[in-house]
Scaffold this active site. Structure first.
Site, PDB file in Angstrom:
ATOM      1  N   SER A   1      49.833  29.995  44.222  1.00  0.00           N
ATOM      2  CA  SER A   1      49.882  31.491  43.631  1.00  0.00           C
ATOM      3  C   SER A   1      48.965  32.089  44.920  1.00  0.00           C
ATOM      4  O   SER A   1      49.024  33.239  45.067  1.00  0.00           O
ATOM      5  CB  SER A   1      49.386  31.842  42.391  1.00  0.00           C
ATOM      6  OG  SER A   1      48.184  31.071  42.099  1.00  0.00           O
TER       7      SER A   1
ATOM      8  N   GLY B   1      51.763  28.786  40.579  1.00  0.00           N
ATOM      9  CA  GLY B   1      51.366  27.628  39.495  1.00  0.00           C
ATOM     10  C   GLY B   1      51.891  26.134  40.081  1.00  0.00           C
ATOM     11  O   GLY B   1      51.693  25.195  39.266  1.00  0.00           O
TER      12      GLY B   1
ATOM     13  N   ASN C   1      45.467  24.296  41.593  1.00  0.00           N
ATOM     14  CA  ASN C   1      45.973  24.132  39.981  1.00  0.00           C
ATOM     15  C   ASN C   1      45.686  22.503  39.453  1.00  0.00           C
ATOM     16  O   ASN C   1      45.456  22.371  38.166  1.00  0.00           O
ATOM     17  CB  ASN C   1      47.526  24.565  39.681  1.00  0.00           C
ATOM     18  CG  ASN C   1      47.733  25.933  40.067  1.00  0.00           C
ATOM     19  OD1 ASN C   1      47.265  26.738  39.638  1.00  0.00           O
ATOM     20  ND2 ASN C   1      48.585  26.325  41.140  1.00  0.00           N
TER      21      ASN C   1
ATOM     22  N   ASP D   1      42.414  38.492  36.068  1.00  0.00           N
ATOM     23  CA  ASP D   1      42.217  37.141  35.347  1.00  0.00           C
ATOM     24  C   ASP D   1      41.032  36.517  36.159  1.00  0.00           C
ATOM     25  O   ASP D   1      40.694  35.087  35.691  1.00  0.00           O
ATOM     26  CB  ASP D   1      43.585  36.445  35.796  1.00  0.00           C
ATOM     27  CG  ASP D   1      43.965  36.351  37.149  1.00  0.00           C
ATOM     28  OD1 ASP D   1      42.907  36.784  38.045  1.00  0.00           O
ATOM     29  OD2 ASP D   1      44.928  35.890  37.542  1.00  0.00           O
TER      30      ASP D   1
ATOM     31  N   HIS E   1      42.846  35.303  40.609  1.00  0.00           N
ATOM     32  CA  HIS E   1      43.553  35.584  41.953  1.00  0.00           C
ATOM     33  C   HIS E   1      42.946  36.771  42.612  1.00  0.00           C
ATOM     34  O   HIS E   1      42.802  37.892  42.122  1.00  0.00           O
ATOM     35  CB  HIS E   1      44.961  35.941  41.271  1.00  0.00           C
ATOM     36  CG  HIS E   1      45.815  34.855  40.637  1.00  0.00           C
ATOM     37  ND1 HIS E   1      45.976  34.633  39.522  1.00  0.00           N
ATOM     38  CD2 HIS E   1      46.657  33.839  41.222  1.00  0.00           C
ATOM     39  CE1 HIS E   1      46.563  33.540  39.088  1.00  0.00           C
ATOM     40  NE2 HIS E   1      46.943  33.242  40.340  1.00  0.00           N
TER      41      HIS E   1
END
Length: 248
Positions: free
Chosen positions: A76, A113, A142, A223, A226
């Site tokens: 991402s 992801g 991740n 979040d 990001h």
């Protein structure tokens, strides 16, 4: 060996008869022949059109062959998650290449992801499809966020690098760091993995994609993972410093 050739209409010259309603076309039966029986020159203008088509085809083919691609293979952080695709650092890289290295294009094969195991499963197809000159490998974040074994991540990233090298592709490995709440042992081992891989496979390395702004919350989305649109040029500069010497 043919001694003549019939040129179809309308290449043949026209000759008007005495009657304005009747026109007779004399069919040319001309061939210009060299002393060598293997070389024949077609009359103009058809020969000119044929020669021009060949030249244009050759030029376009040479241009296509001269164009090289950079395959960005990440998660991402490279897929412009949460922002417009055109404002992500990979899109900004494409714009810079147009100005400074127009013989290169960018292909973004990043998937939000994705983990190192997912990347290892799909790298073969991506290399075959895009045939890049350079691979920018940005995976592993991740794995770390999920607390997966670092040894497993290193193995997967190593498989990707090996396949790229086997295909004659230069590799730029992009590293990551984890928040301290994962514990010092895990975070230190995770961070060191990228340097160890770069040394083992002799690849170029960006130690940390979010260098210089990881501690600035205003440059992250809600979040807190990001980066925002404002952070994308900073990410591009970090990658560009290592990527530019690889473009040849």
């Amino acid at each position: 060996m043919a001694s003549s050739v019939d040129l179809p209409e309308p290449d043949a010259p026209t000759t008007a008869t005495t009657s304005p309603e009747v026109t007779a076309r004399s069919i040319s039966r001309r061939m210009t022949r060299s002393e060598s029986p293997l070389f024949t020159v077609l009359p103009m203008p058809r020969a000119l059109r044929t020669l021009l088509s060949i030249v244009l085809f050759a030029v376009s083919g040479a241009a296509a062959c001269a164009e090289k691609s950079i395959l960005v293979f990440g998660d991402s952080l490279s897929a412009a998650y949460g922002i417009a695709q055109a404002r992500g650092w990979v899109a900004l890289l494409a714009e810079r290449l147009k100005r400074e290295h127009p013989d290169y294009i960018v292909v973004n094969a990043s998937i939000s992801g994705d983990t190192s195991s997912g990347g290892a499963a799909r790298i073969g197809k991506s290399l075959q499809q895009h045939r890049p000159a350079v691979l920018v490998l940005e995976l592993g974040a991740n794995d770390g966020l999920r607390g997966l074994p670092v040894a497993q991540m290193k193995h997967n990233l190593g498989r990707i690098i090996e396949q790229a090298h086997k295909a004659g592709v230069r590799v730029l490995l992009v590293g990551m760091k984890l928040p301290p709440n994962y514990g010092p042992e895990y975070t230190e081992t995770f961070e060191a993995a990228y340097g160890e891989l770069a040394k083992r496979y002799k690849t170029a390395l960006v130690p940390f994609l979010l260098e210089d702004f990881a501690a600035r919350p205003e440059l992250f989305q809600a979040d807190r993972i990001h980066p925002t649109e404002a952070a994308q040029p900073l990410m591009l500069e970090r990658v560009w410093q290592a990527l530019r010497p690889m473009l040849r």
